[in-house]
Design a protein around this motif. Sequence first.
Motif, PDB file in Angstrom:
ATOM      1  N   ASP A   1     -48.677  49.284  -7.594  1.00 14.22           N
ATOM      2  CA  ASP A   1     -47.862  49.667  -8.750  1.00 14.22           C
ATOM      3  C   ASP A   1     -46.645  50.473  -8.309  1.00 14.22           C
ATOM      4  N   ILE A   2     -46.851  51.366  -7.347  1.00 14.62           N
ATOM      5  CA  ILE A   2     -45.741  52.176  -6.839  1.00 14.62           C
ATOM      6  C   ILE A   2     -44.825  51.331  -5.970  1.00 14.62           C
ATOM      7  N   ALA A   3     -45.409  50.452  -5.168  1.00 17.98           N
ATOM      8  CA  ALA A   3     -44.593  49.587  -4.308  1.00 17.98           C
ATOM      9  C   ALA A   3     -43.649  48.729  -5.136  1.00 17.98           C
ATOM     10  N   ASN A   4     -44.110  48.226  -6.264  1.00 20.19           N
ATOM     11  CA  ASN A   4     -43.252  47.404  -7.119  1.00 20.19           C
ATOM     12  C   ASN A   4     -42.071  48.203  -7.660  1.00 20.19           C
ATOM     13  N   ALA A   5     -42.313  49.460  -8.018  1.00 24.63           N
ATOM     14  CA  ALA A   5     -41.223  50.309  -8.508  1.00 24.63           C
ATOM     15  C   ALA A   5     -40.221  50.595  -7.397  1.00 24.63           C
ATOM     16  N   VAL A   6     -40.736  50.864  -6.199  1.00 24.29           N
ATOM     17  CA  VAL A   6     -39.864  51.126  -5.057  1.00 24.29           C
ATOM     18  C   VAL A   6     -39.039  49.888  -4.719  1.00 24.29           C
ATOM     19  N   LEU A   7     -39.657  48.720  -4.793  1.00 25.92           N
ATOM     20  CA  LEU A   7     -38.932  47.469  -4.530  1.00 25.92           C
ATOM     21  C   LEU A   7     -37.750  47.314  -5.471  1.00 25.92           C
ATOM     22  N   PHE A   8     -37.958  47.621  -6.742  1.00 28.63           N
ATOM     23  CA  PHE A   8     -36.869  47.531  -7.711  1.00 28.63           C
ATOM     24  C   PHE A   8     -35.707  48.436  -7.318  1.00 28.63           C
ATOM     25  N   LEU A   9     -36.010  49.668  -6.921  1.00 31.53           N
ATOM     26  CA  LEU A   9     -34.959  50.612  -6.561  1.00 31.53           C
ATOM     27  C   LEU A   9     -34.324  50.283  -5.212  1.00 31.53           C
ATOM     28  N   ALA A  10     -35.071  49.604  -4.361  1.00 34.78           N
ATOM     29  CA  ALA A  10     -34.536  49.243  -3.047  1.00 34.78           C
ATOM     30  C   ALA A  10     -33.599  48.052  -3.111  1.00 34.78           C
ATOM     31  N   GLY A  11     -33.853  47.135  -4.042  1.00 37.88           N
ATOM     32  CA  GLY A  11     -33.111  45.887  -4.088  1.00 37.88           C
ATOM     33  C   GLY A  11     -31.863  45.928  -4.948  1.00 37.88           C
ATOM     34  N   ASP A  12     -31.170  44.814  -4.995  1.00 35.19           N
ATOM     35  CA  ASP A  12     -29.897  44.726  -5.693  1.00 35.19           C
ATOM     36  C   ASP A  12     -30.032  44.741  -7.214  1.00 35.19           C
ATOM     37  N   GLU A  13     -31.230  44.516  -7.725  1.00 34.00           N
ATOM     38  CA  GLU A  13     -31.415  44.539  -9.184  1.00 34.00           C
ATOM     39  C   GLU A  13     -31.102  45.910  -9.778  1.00 34.00           C
ATOM     40  N   SER A  14     -31.213  46.957  -8.964  1.00 30.18           N
ATOM     41  CA  SER A  14     -30.930  48.319  -9.440  1.00 30.18           C
ATOM     42  C   SER A  14     -29.608  48.839  -8.873  1.00 30.18           C
ATOM     43  N   ARG A  15     -28.687  47.938  -8.561  1.00 26.98           N
ATOM     44  CA  ARG A  15     -27.465  48.326  -7.856  1.00 26.98           C
ATOM     45  C   ARG A  15     -26.575  49.304  -8.631  1.00 26.98           C
ATOM     46  N   TYR A  16     -26.770  49.404  -9.959  1.00 28.97           N
ATOM     47  CA  TYR A  16     -25.961  50.341 -10.750  1.00 28.97           C
ATOM     48  C   TYR A  16     -26.790  51.548 -11.186  1.00 28.97           C
ATOM     49  N   MET A  17     -27.870  51.802 -10.484  1.00 26.89           N
ATOM     50  CA  MET A  17     -28.795  52.885 -10.817  1.00 26.89           C
ATOM     51  C   MET A  17     -28.867  53.843  -9.644  1.00 26.89           C
ATOM     52  N   THR A  18     -28.547  55.098  -9.875  1.00 34.88           N
ATOM     53  CA  THR A  18     -28.585  56.079  -8.793  1.00 34.88           C
ATOM     54  C   THR A  18     -28.789  57.478  -9.356  1.00 34.88           C
ATOM     55  N   GLY A  19     -29.414  58.329  -8.547  1.00 36.79           N
ATOM     56  CA  GLY A  19     -29.690  59.696  -8.961  1.00 36.79           C
ATOM     57  C   GLY A  19     -30.754  59.807 -10.029  1.00 36.79           C
ATOM     58  N   GLN A  20     -31.637  58.815 -10.121  1.00 39.62           N
ATOM     59  CA  GLN A  20     -32.620  58.765 -11.200  1.00 39.62           C
ATOM     60  C   GLN A  20     -34.042  58.958 -10.678  1.00 39.62           C
ATOM     61  N   VAL A  21     -34.945  59.299 -11.607  1.00 43.34           N
ATOM     62  CA  VAL A  21     -36.364  59.448 -11.311  1.00 43.34           C
ATOM     63  C   VAL A  21     -37.130  58.441 -12.142  1.00 43.34           C
ATOM     64  N   LEU A  22     -37.855  57.563 -11.490  1.00 39.45           N
ATOM     65  CA  LEU A  22     -38.645  56.544 -12.162  1.00 39.45           C
ATOM     66  C   LEU A  22     -40.105  56.978 -12.140  1.00 39.45           C
ATOM     67  N   GLU A  23     -40.628  57.380 -13.295  1.00 41.43           N
ATOM     68  CA  GLU A  23     -42.018  57.822 -13.386  1.00 41.43           C
ATOM     69  C   GLU A  23     -42.933  56.611 -13.549  1.00 41.43           C
ATOM     70  N   VAL A  24     -43.974  56.555 -12.712  1.00 42.53           N
ATOM     71  CA  VAL A  24     -44.966  55.479 -12.761  1.00 42.53           C
ATOM     72  C   VAL A  24     -46.335  56.144 -12.852  1.00 42.53           C
ATOM     73  N   SER A  25     -46.753  56.427 -14.086  1.00 48.27           N
ATOM     74  CA  SER A  25     -47.918  57.300 -14.265  1.00 48.27           C
ATOM     75  C   SER A  25     -48.887  56.830 -15.341  1.00 48.27           C
ATOM     76  N   GLY A  26     -48.712  55.636 -15.868  1.00 43.77           N
ATOM     77  CA  GLY A  26     -49.606  55.201 -16.935  1.00 43.77           C
ATOM     78  C   GLY A  26     -49.440  55.999 -18.222  1.00 43.77           C
ATOM     79  N   GLY A  27     -48.264  56.602 -18.394  1.00 40.28           N
ATOM     80  CA  GLY A  27     -47.992  57.350 -19.622  1.00 40.28           C
ATOM     81  C   GLY A  27     -48.620  58.722 -19.672  1.00 40.28           C
ATOM     82  N   ILE A  28     -48.871  59.310 -18.515  1.00 37.72           N
ATOM     83  CA  ILE A  28     -49.568  60.611 -18.486  1.00 37.72           C
ATOM     84  C   ILE A  28     -48.749  61.723 -19.110  1.00 37.72           C
ATOM     85  N   SER A  29     -47.430  61.569 -19.155  1.00 32.64           N
ATOM     86  CA  SER A  29     -46.564  62.632 -19.686  1.00 32.64           C
ATOM     87  C   SER A  29     -46.342  62.502 -21.185  1.00 32.64           C
ATOM     88  N   LEU A  30     -46.867  61.474 -21.804  1.00 31.49           N
ATOM     89  CA  LEU A  30     -46.604  61.247 -23.234  1.00 31.49           C
ATOM     90  C   LEU A  30     -47.668  61.894 -24.114  1.00 31.49           C
TER      91      LEU A  30
END
Length: 241
Positions: free
Chosen positions: A212-241
């Motif tokens: 689950d974490i690897a998939n999120a990292v892949l998104f941020l590593a690849g070109d699909e997130s090329r206009y995304m920077t300085g952000q925090v992507l939470e992958v927690s199953g909604g624990i903060s909600l």
Amino acid sequence: MNRLEGKICIVTGAAQGIGRAIAELFAKEGAEMVFAADMQEAAYPEKNIRAVRLNTTDREGVNKLVADIVGEYSHIDVVVNNAGITRDALTPKMTEEQWNLVLDVNLKGPHYMAAAVGPVMMAQGGGSIVSISSIIGLYGNVGQVNYAATKSGIIAMSKCWTKEFSRKGAQVRANAVAPGFILTPILKSMPDEILDGMKNKTLFKKLGSPEDIANAVLFLAGDESRYMTGQVLEVSGGISL
């Protein structure tokens, strides 16, 4: 189309758990080479994963790894700062050794890696730095003040890196992933009642997987997130909600 086709990547803390899942996914997604850096020895069946021994708190060692990779491939496209440790204790009982060790590994390591690879990415015109933070860095936790400080620090450093390394038009991005409770080898060794408590804090009533974490990292590593920077992507199953 493989999302990391032809890219040269470094993943720290890659011998097991989240780091290994990231390295294996990167290789599957077409990376030309993934340098799986860790203090522990590890073997990978994939031909485009190369295990390297590295203590990320050794600045000379980090600099040499980066220089060697640039010498061989001429570019570094993705760095994942995953290596980290915990040494838990309540604040009044936390020893200097516990405090210093966690800060050294969790903050110095990513700092040394970014200091070495940032100028390389600037010179080549772009790159992606992805660092593993934690929900503990966002929300705190009892007995983990040292860990929380470092994982919050990862977020702050990422915001600094993206401003520093994107100067002069370079498309260098720095983002962080904040995992929740992930079923790594460390968690697997915990008693069932503790794991059940973790599960019940999530909306999905289950623990996340390293994938689950690897998939999120892949998104941020690849070109699909090329206009995304300085952000925090939470992958927690909604624990903060």
